[in-house]
Structures are given as C-alpha cells and as structure tokens.
Design a protein around this motif. Structure first.
Motif, mmCIF file in Angstrom:
data_model
loop_
_atom_site.group_PDB
_atom_site.id
_atom_site.type_symbol
_atom_site.label_atom_id
_atom_site.label_comp_id
_atom_site.label_asym_id
_atom_site.label_seq_id
_atom_site.Cartn_x
_atom_site.Cartn_y
_atom_site.Cartn_z
ATOM 1 N N PRO A 89 0.841 -1.209 0.000
ATOM 2 C CA PRO A 89 0.000 0.000 0.000
ATOM 3 C C PRO A 89 0.872 1.254 0.000
ATOM 4 O O PRO A 89 1.873 1.327 0.716
ATOM 5 N N LYS A 90 0.464 2.221 -0.791
ATOM 6 C CA LYS A 90 1.270 3.427 -0.916
ATOM 7 C C LYS A 90 0.384 4.585 -1.352
ATOM 8 O O LYS A 90 -0.518 4.409 -2.155
ATOM 9 N N GLY A 91 0.637 5.755 -0.796
ATOM 10 C CA GLY A 91 -0.070 6.949 -1.243
ATOM 11 C C GLY A 91 -0.902 7.582 -0.151
ATOM 12 O O GLY A 91 -0.948 7.126 0.988
ATOM 13 N N PRO A 92 -1.602 8.675 -0.483
ATOM 14 C CA PRO A 92 -2.382 9.418 0.507
ATOM 15 C C PRO A 92 -3.701 8.729 0.837
ATOM 16 O O PRO A 92 -4.291 8.032 0.007
ATOM 17 N N LEU A 93 -4.176 8.944 2.051
ATOM 18 C CA LEU A 93 -5.439 8.386 2.502
ATOM 19 C C LEU A 93 -6.105 9.414 3.415
ATOM 20 O O LEU A 93 -5.582 9.732 4.482
ATOM 21 N N LYS A 94 -7.240 9.950 2.971
ATOM 22 C CA LYS A 94 -7.980 10.922 3.764
ATOM 23 C C LYS A 94 -9.115 10.211 4.498
ATOM 24 O O LYS A 94 -9.955 9.562 3.869
ATOM 25 N N VAL A 95 -9.110 10.354 5.819
ATOM 26 C CA VAL A 95 -10.077 9.654 6.671
ATOM 27 C C VAL A 95 -10.875 10.688 7.458
ATOM 28 O O VAL A 95 -10.296 11.561 8.098
ATOM 29 N N THR A 96 -12.192 10.580 7.415
ATOM 30 C CA THR A 96 -13.020 11.486 8.196
ATOM 31 C C THR A 96 -13.865 10.718 9.199
ATOM 32 O O THR A 96 -14.303 9.593 8.936
ATOM 33 N N THR A 97 -14.059 11.304 10.360
ATOM 34 C CA THR A 97 -14.949 10.755 11.384
ATOM 35 C C THR A 97 -15.339 11.878 12.322
ATOM 36 O O THR A 97 -14.943 13.028 12.122
ATOM 37 N N THR A 98 -16.132 11.561 13.335
ATOM 38 C CA THR A 98 -16.582 12.600 14.259
ATOM 39 C C THR A 98 -15.422 13.103 15.115
ATOM 40 O O THR A 98 -14.410 12.419 15.281
ATOM 41 N N VAL A 99 -15.590 14.294 15.665
ATOM 42 C CA VAL A 99 -14.539 14.891 16.489
ATOM 43 C C VAL A 99 -14.225 14.005 17.682
ATOM 44 O O VAL A 99 -13.051 13.757 17.998
ATOM 45 N N LYS A 278 -5.605 -1.086 -2.066
ATOM 46 C CA LYS A 278 -4.894 -1.746 -0.968
ATOM 47 C C LYS A 278 -4.855 -0.867 0.271
ATOM 48 O O LYS A 278 -4.883 -1.368 1.402
ATOM 49 N N ARG A 279 -4.760 0.441 0.072
ATOM 50 C CA ARG A 279 -4.730 1.343 1.233
ATOM 51 C C ARG A 279 -6.019 1.237 2.037
ATOM 52 O O ARG A 279 -6.003 1.209 3.273
ATOM 53 N N ILE A 280 -7.143 1.170 1.325
ATOM 54 C CA ILE A 280 -8.432 1.027 1.994
ATOM 55 C C ILE A 280 -8.476 -0.294 2.758
ATOM 56 O O ILE A 280 -8.883 -0.354 3.926
ATOM 57 N N VAL A 282 -6.037 -2.345 3.905
ATOM 58 C CA VAL A 282 -5.167 -2.519 5.065
ATOM 59 C C VAL A 282 -5.614 -1.635 6.226
ATOM 60 O O VAL A 282 -5.490 -2.011 7.397
ATOM 61 N N PHE A 283 -6.173 -0.453 5.917
ATOM 62 C CA PHE A 283 -6.661 0.416 6.989
ATOM 63 C C PHE A 283 -7.900 -0.192 7.643
ATOM 64 O O PHE A 283 -8.036 -0.186 8.872
ATOM 65 N N ARG A 284 -8.785 -0.751 6.838
ATOM 66 C CA ARG A 284 -9.973 -1.426 7.378
ATOM 67 C C ARG A 284 -9.573 -2.602 8.268
ATOM 68 O O ARG A 284 -10.066 -2.739 9.390
ATOM 69 N N ASP A 285 -8.662 -3.441 7.780
ATOM 70 C CA ASP A 285 -8.250 -4.611 8.549
ATOM 71 C C ASP A 285 -7.553 -4.204 9.844
ATOM 72 O O ASP A 285 -7.716 -4.856 10.881
ATOM 73 N N PHE A 286 -6.776 -3.127 9.789
ATOM 74 C CA PHE A 286 -6.109 -2.630 10.992
ATOM 75 C C PHE A 286 -7.138 -2.195 12.033
ATOM 76 O O PHE A 286 -7.025 -2.531 13.224
ATOM 77 N N LEU A 287 -8.153 -1.460 11.609
ATOM 78 C CA LEU A 287 -9.182 -0.998 12.546
ATOM 79 C C LEU A 287 -9.931 -2.160 13.169
ATOM 80 O O LEU A 287 -10.228 -2.157 14.375
ATOM 81 N N ILE A 288 -10.238 -3.166 12.361
ATOM 82 C CA ILE A 288 -10.956 -4.332 12.893
ATOM 83 C C ILE A 288 -10.133 -5.024 13.977
ATOM 84 O O ILE A 288 -10.656 -5.411 15.030
ATOM 85 N N ARG A 289 -8.822 -5.189 13.745
ATOM 86 C CA ARG A 289 -7.960 -5.809 14.766
ATOM 87 C C ARG A 289 -7.901 -4.952 16.031
ATOM 88 O O ARG A 289 -7.953 -5.479 17.149
ATOM 89 N N GLU A 290 -7.797 -3.647 15.854
ATOM 90 C CA GLU A 290 -7.737 -2.756 17.013
ATOM 91 C C GLU A 290 -9.019 -2.798 17.828
ATOM 92 O O GLU A 290 -8.997 -2.778 19.064
#
Length: 296
Positions: A89-99, A278-280, A282-290
């Motif tokens: 995975p490589k490149g920018p990833l913009k993530v939004t959520t509540t404050v 791939k960026r999406i 790996v970030f999803r899988d990381f959150l699920i593990r956390e």
C-alpha cells in the motif's frame, strides 16, 4: 475549452476570490483575472458577478463549477489508484470521522498503522458533519450511522453503547444515585437543543426514571460528546457517555449500570470505486484488529 483556464476557474470558484486563488495558484491576481476573462470570452457567457465583496458565480458559472468539481474528483481518484503500488500500500489516505471518535479512539492508534505501512500518508478530517465521499472530500468515513448513498460500500465495525457516568470526585461530594428517580436531584450534563447529536434520543438521561410532571433541568449543555466527557471528568456532573470513551479514559465511574442507554452502530464507509484499493483494505483490517483488542 482550454484546460489550464478551467483549472484556474475551478480554483477561483472554490476559493471565492482572486486574492485567495492567487495564493493557492502562486499567480498574480491580474494574471488570474485575464485567464478568467479569456475563458468567459471563449465560452461567450459570464462566469462570475464581480462585486466589491467578492465573486459570485453566475448560473453558467455554477454549471461549469459543478462539472469541473466532478472531473477533478474523478481525476484525483484515478491518480491515487494508478500510483498505488502492486506490492505494498502506498499513497495518501484521507479519513473522516466525528470529532469525539477521532480524537479519543482513532488518533492514538494512527502511529500503530503507520508503523506497519510507512508508505501511506494519513490525513484525518475530524468533523461532526458528513463529508461527501463521492466528491472525494475524503476517501474513508467512519460514521455513527449507515450511509444513505447507494454508491458507498459499508462495513460494520462495532456497536457503541451509552451509559451514565460521573467522576469519583463528584460521587464523593454528591453521592451515588441508587435509583433512576434520584437523578432528579443531580447535576446533569446534556446536548444542546440545536446540536446535531451523534445518536437519536441523546438526552435520554433527562427522562430515565424522571418524576412525572417534574422536568429535569441540566446544569450544562454542550454541543459535542467530547466536551461532555471532559465536563464529567472535571467533576461537574453526571452524563450519558459512549462506552468507547470510557474504555479509553477510565477516569469516570458508572452510575446506575442497570440503565441501558441508546446504542449506535459504527461503520467503515468508502466509495465503491475504491473497492480494490490496498490502502483502503489494510486500513480497514487494521481498525478491525484494534477494535477486537479493545473489546477484550
């Protein structure tokens, strides 16, 4: 239609003035004005009403701005997908959520993700309003409700449960309520009436076990759950708090644990055009593990 002039027009339309656009484009205001005038002349229609207070798009300008915005959003998405490495995975990833969720739960975990994927660059956009993923205002949204748009992909991450909490200092001073009716005599902290609360019935603490005909008057109204949490931690009063905030901080004690508050589902959301990114993934899988680790 000259592509370079359209790019300049798009920047000016989004910026709202030649002055701001000049800073973004690193061009003089006179050069920008000439390019906009040339574009208007080639199209045969005015794109802006020019006023002392700034620029206002004409009807034709609104049409071109909306079209250009859509084109640039799709180009940005295509660029990200084309430049992503096949191997990692490589490149920018913009993530939004509540404050609140972003500040309390997500931000402390970004270091762990970037340690695993150093070639991904994260931008966090913490906003209690929903950004438009279709317009590429963000790549990923972590939302407290399911998306309504049909072109968005969702994955449930967890269930948030709300309970009533107070600080140990508050309980020592004011006592621990033993029944829901005793909340009538306590200092309650709630959402303000004009607040876009993250859940329905956010102020359920005002009604739980309340004496008929006796309205509970909160001591404080706040427009953000993070602010409510901080007020509770300070010893000001009692409030409904989501369980993820309590697990992350732990500076509060539960009041009337038998009272079950509202629940809400947390969703991982992204545009279907990014389904194979791939960026999406790996970030999803990381959150699920956390999340799994945080619930143990």
């Amino acid at each position: 239609m000259d592509w370079d002039r359209v790019k300049i027009f798009h920047t000016v339309a989004e910026a709202g003035s030649f002055t701001h656009a000049s800073e973004l484009l690193n061009l003089s205001q006179s050069a920008i004005s000439r390019q906009i005038s040339a574009l208007e002349e080639s199209l045969g229609v005015p794109l802006f009403h020019r006023h002392a207070r700034g620029l206002i798009l004409t009807e034709q300008g609104e049409l071109l701005r909306n079209t250009a915005r859509d084109v640039f959003a799709k180009l940005s998405m295509a660029e990200a997908m084309l430049t992503e490495s096949r191997e990692r995975p490589k490149g920018p990833l913009k993530v939004t959520t509540t404050v609140a969720f972003g500040s309390v739960w997500l931000t402390p975990r970004i270091h762990g993700f970037l340690s695993l994927h150093p070639d991904v660059t994260i931008t966090l956009l913490l906003d209690d309003s929903e950004l438009d993923l279709g317009m590429r205002e963000a790549d990923i949204a972590i939302r407290m409700s399911p998306p309504r748009q049909p072109d968005l992909v969702k994955r449930k991450l967890m269930t948030i449960r709300h309970g009533i909490y107070a600080s140990p200092d508050y309980v020592n001073r004011q006592g621990m309520p033993k029944t829901p009716a005793e909340l009538d005599d306590h200092k309650l902290i709630v959402f303000g009436e004009d607040t876009a609360a993250p859940i329905s019935n956010a102020n359920w603490i005002l009604d739980a076990g309340a004496t008929p005909g006796k309205a509970r008057r909160p001591i404080l109204k706040v427009n953000n759950i993070y602010g409510i949490m901080r007020a509770v931690e300070s010893g000001l009063g009692v409030a409904s708090i989501p369980d993820y905030m309590v697990r992350e901080n732990g500076n509060v004690v539960q009041v009337l644990p038998e009272l079950e508050g509202p629940q809400s589902e947390v969703y991982f959301v992204y545009h279907e055009e990014l389904r194979h990114s791939k960026r999406i993934a790996v970030f999803r899988d990381f959150l699920i593990r956390e999340i799994e680790q945080s619930l143990r």
